[in-house]
Design an enzyme around this catalytic site. Structure first.
Site, short mmCIF file in Angstrom:
data_model
loop_
_atom_site.label_atom_id
_atom_site.label_comp_id
_atom_site.label_asym_id
_atom_site.label_seq_id
_atom_site.Cartn_x
_atom_site.Cartn_y
_atom_site.Cartn_z
N LYS A 44 -1.23 -43.85 -34.27
CA LYS A 44 -2.30 -44.69 -33.83
C LYS A 44 -3.07 -44.10 -32.32
O LYS A 44 -2.23 -43.29 -31.54
CB LYS A 44 -1.71 -45.99 -33.59
CG LYS A 44 -0.84 -46.40 -32.26
CD LYS A 44 0.07 -47.45 -32.61
CE LYS A 44 0.99 -47.66 -31.37
NZ LYS A 44 2.07 -48.54 -31.58
N ARG A 142 4.55 -61.54 -31.48
CA ARG A 142 3.20 -60.74 -31.40
C ARG A 142 2.61 -60.84 -32.72
O ARG A 142 1.56 -61.20 -33.31
CB ARG A 142 3.27 -59.30 -30.95
CG ARG A 142 2.05 -58.49 -30.59
CD ARG A 142 2.26 -57.06 -29.83
NE ARG A 142 3.07 -56.21 -30.69
CZ ARG A 142 3.13 -55.12 -30.28
NH1 ARG A 142 2.65 -54.58 -29.30
NH2 ARG A 142 3.69 -54.10 -31.26
N TYR A 260 -15.15 -43.67 -1.40
CA TYR A 260 -15.86 -45.04 -1.22
C TYR A 260 -14.86 -46.17 -0.29
O TYR A 260 -13.71 -46.23 -0.36
CB TYR A 260 -15.73 -45.63 -2.65
CG TYR A 260 -16.95 -45.01 -3.63
CD1 TYR A 260 -18.29 -45.12 -3.37
CD2 TYR A 260 -16.56 -44.44 -4.75
CE1 TYR A 260 -19.22 -44.59 -4.06
CE2 TYR A 260 -17.47 -43.81 -5.53
CZ TYR A 260 -18.81 -43.97 -5.07
OH TYR A 260 -19.89 -43.43 -6.14
N MET A 318 -15.70 -42.39 -10.09
CA MET A 318 -16.06 -42.24 -11.67
C MET A 318 -15.69 -40.71 -12.10
O MET A 318 -15.16 -40.61 -13.16
CB MET A 318 -17.58 -42.41 -12.06
CG MET A 318 -17.83 -42.65 -13.39
SD MET A 318 -19.42 -43.30 -13.75
CE MET A 318 -19.66 -44.80 -13.08
C1 LIG Z 1 3.46 -48.21 -31.29
C2 LIG Z 1 4.59 -48.81 -32.05
C3 LIG Z 1 5.45 -47.80 -32.56
C4 LIG Z 1 5.85 -46.62 -31.84
O1 LIG Z 1 6.30 -46.79 -30.38
P1 LIG Z 1 6.69 -45.82 -29.40
O2 LIG Z 1 7.45 -46.50 -28.27
O3 LIG Z 1 5.39 -45.26 -29.02
O4 LIG Z 1 7.56 -44.97 -30.07
C5 LIG Z 1 6.33 -48.01 -33.64
N1 LIG Z 1 6.01 -49.55 -34.27
C6 LIG Z 1 5.26 -50.25 -33.93
C7 LIG Z 1 5.34 -51.45 -34.78
C8 LIG Z 1 4.31 -49.90 -32.91
O5 LIG Z 1 3.44 -50.80 -32.57
#
Ligand SMILES: *Cc1c(COP(=O)(O)O)cnc(C)c1O
Length: 377
Positions: A44, A142, A260, A318
Site C-alpha cells: 500500500k 478501526r 525562517y 519548502m
Molecule cells: C499496513 C498493514 C499491514 C502491514 O503493517 P506493517 O507494520 O507495515 O508490517 C498489515 N495489515 C494491515 C491490515 C495493515 O493495514
C-alpha cells in the site's frame, strides 16, 4: 505514481536509491521466520514510497504471490505488475465498486455488515465474484466486524471467505498484553471458521516468539528496511537511501540567526551548507533544528556529510534545509557534494524519531522531485 528515471540525476535536488535486492532479501527473511505460513507483502501507499511498479515485480520474482494494498487504485497498479497474484484491498469495498474488483480479479477485505451485504448481492448476481477476505477487529477499533459480529457470522455468511484476518495494534512492543489478548481473540474466531485460512501478523507480528503460526503473514514496513523489533537490533537490510546535493555553503559569525524566523543561532563562527530538499519533498518540517530544541535536549534532524553527523540549522523550508557542517571535512562540504539524509547508518527509524514521527511516515512521504535509481533489480 513512480516514474523511474523521470528526473535526470544531475538535475535533481536529491537522489533516492531503492535497493530491490535488499527488498527481496527482507521478504525472504520474513518468509523464513514465518514457518509454515505463506509470506505475502503489503504494498500500500505506493509500496511504502518505494514505488509499486518497482517493488511488486521484485517481490514476485522472490516468490511472493499475495499482495495487500489499501485502495482499489493501488490494486489496479499491482495487478498490472503481477497478473497472476492474489491481491487484497485492505480498506474494503467502496459503495458501487464491486464490478471493478471482479473485472481485475481483486479481492476486497470486507469489514462491516454493509460491505458483506453489498458484496453478497453482487456475487449472487455476477455468479463468479472473487472470494473476499473477512476482517474482524480484535482491539484496534478501526476496521472490521466486532468479535461478536464475526462469531455470529460463522456459518451464516452467504459466501465462503478466502481469508480471515485481524490486525495487531502493538506487536512491536515486546510483551505487550494487547498482543496476547488479540491472539486469544483471533483463536476463538478461527475456531468458528474451520478450514478458512487465517492472517494476523504484520511485520512485527511476523517476528513474535513464538510466532502466531497462522497461514499468511502480511509484512509491510520490515520489507522496506524498517525495524520490526525496536528493542532489538534490526534484522532487515536498508532498502532506501537518500542523498541530497549541497548547493551553497557560507560562513557565519557567532550570534548569526539562521533560517525562517531566526529560530537557530550560531554559537561561535559556523560553516553552513544548504541542501536541495525540503518539506515539499516530504521531509518533515518537524525535524527543524531550533534553539528551543537544543535547550530542551530534543533531537532534531541530521545529515551525514563526509561521514560526520551534521545538525539541521533552523527550520526546514519548502525546498531547502540548512546544515551546520562546521565539523565535516571541508572537501565533503562543498557545492555539488552530497549529504546523506537516509543511509550509511542513518536509518529510517532514526530519521522518523528525529522528526517526532515514525519511519513509516518518512517512507510514505518520500518526494516526487527526487531522481530515482533502482538497484539490485
Ligand atoms: C499496513 C498493514 C499491514 C502491514 O503493517 P506493517 O507494520 O507495515 O508490517 C498489515 N495489515 C494491515 C491490515 C495493515 O493495514
Amino acid at each position: 505514481m513512480t516514474d523511474a528515471g523521470a528526473i535526470p540525476e544531475e538535475e535533481a535536488g536529491a537522489l533516492l536509491t531503492i535497493d530491490l535486492g535488499a527488498l527481496r532479501d527482507n521478504w525472504r527473511t520474513i518468509r523464513d521466520r514465518s514457518g509454515a505460513a505463506e509470506c505475502g507483502a503489503v504494498v500500500k501507499a505506493d509500496a511504502y514510497g518505494t514505488g509499486i511498479e518497482a517493488a511488486v515485480p521484485a517481490l514476485a520474482k522472490a516468490g511472493c504471490r499475495t499482495f495487500f494494498v489499501a485502495h482499489l487504485s493501488e490494486a489496479r497498479r499491482a495487478r498490472a505488475c503481477a497478473p497472476d497474484a492474489v491481491i487484497y484491498v485492505l480498506n474494503g469495498l467502496a459503495p458501487g465498486t464491486a464490478p471493478a474488483y471482479r473485472a481485475q480479479g481483486l479481492r476486497p477485505v470486507l469489514g462491516s455488515r454493509e460491505e458483506i451485504a453489498e458484496w453478497a448481492a453482487f456475487a449472487a448476481q455476477a455468479g463468479d465474484a472473487p472470494p473476499p477476505a473477512l476482517h474482524v477487529d480484535t482491539g484496534m477499533n478501526r476496521l472490521g466486524l466486532s468479535l461478536d459480529e464475526g462469531l455470529a457470522m460463522a456459518g451464516a455468511l452467504p459466501f465462503a471467505p478466502a481469508l480471515l484476518m485481524s490486525h495487531f495494534t502493538s506487536a512491536e512492543e515486546e510483551g505487550a498484553p494487547a498482543t496476547a489478548a488479540q491472539i486469544a481473540a483471533f483463536a476463538r474466531l478461527r475456531a468458528a471458521f474451520p478450514g478458512v485460512p487465517a492472517s494476523l501478523a504484520n511485520s512485527s507480528g511476523s517476528l513474535l516468539e513464538p510466532a502466531p503460526g497462522l497461514d499468511l503473514a502480511r509484512p509491510g514496513y520490515a520489507l522496506y528496511g524498517g525495524c520490526p523489533t525496536p528493542d532489538r537490533p534490526n534484522p532487515m537490510r536498508p532498502v532506501v537511501r537518500l542523498d541530497a546535493t549541497i548547493i551553497q555553503t557560507r560562513d557565519v559569525p557567532d550570534g548569526a540567526v539562521v533560517g525562517y524566523n531566526g529560530r537557530w543561532t550560531a554559537r561561535g563562527p559556523r560553516r553552513l551548507a544548504t541542501i536541495c530538499v525540503g518539506y515539499a519533498d516530504g521531509y518533515p518540517r518537524s525535524a527543524s533544528g531550533t534553539d528551543d530544541k537544543r535547550a530542551a535536549g530534543i533531537e532534531a534532524g541530521v545529515a551525514l556529510v563526509g561521514g560526520v553527523r551534521c545538525p539541521f540549522a533552523g527550520t526546514v523550508s519548502m525546498d531547502l534545509i540548512i546544515l551546520d557542517v562546521t565539523d565535516a571535512p571541508a572537501e565533503s562540504a562543498r557545492r555539488g557534494a552530497r549529504a546523506v539524509l537516509i543511509g550509511d547508518g542513518l536509518d529510517i527509524d532514526e530519521v522518523g524519531r528525529r522528526a517526532g514521527t515514525v519511519g513509516y511516515e518518512i517512507l510514505t512521504s518520500l518526494g516526487r522531485r527526487y531522481a530515482r535509481r533502482l538497484v539490485g533489480a
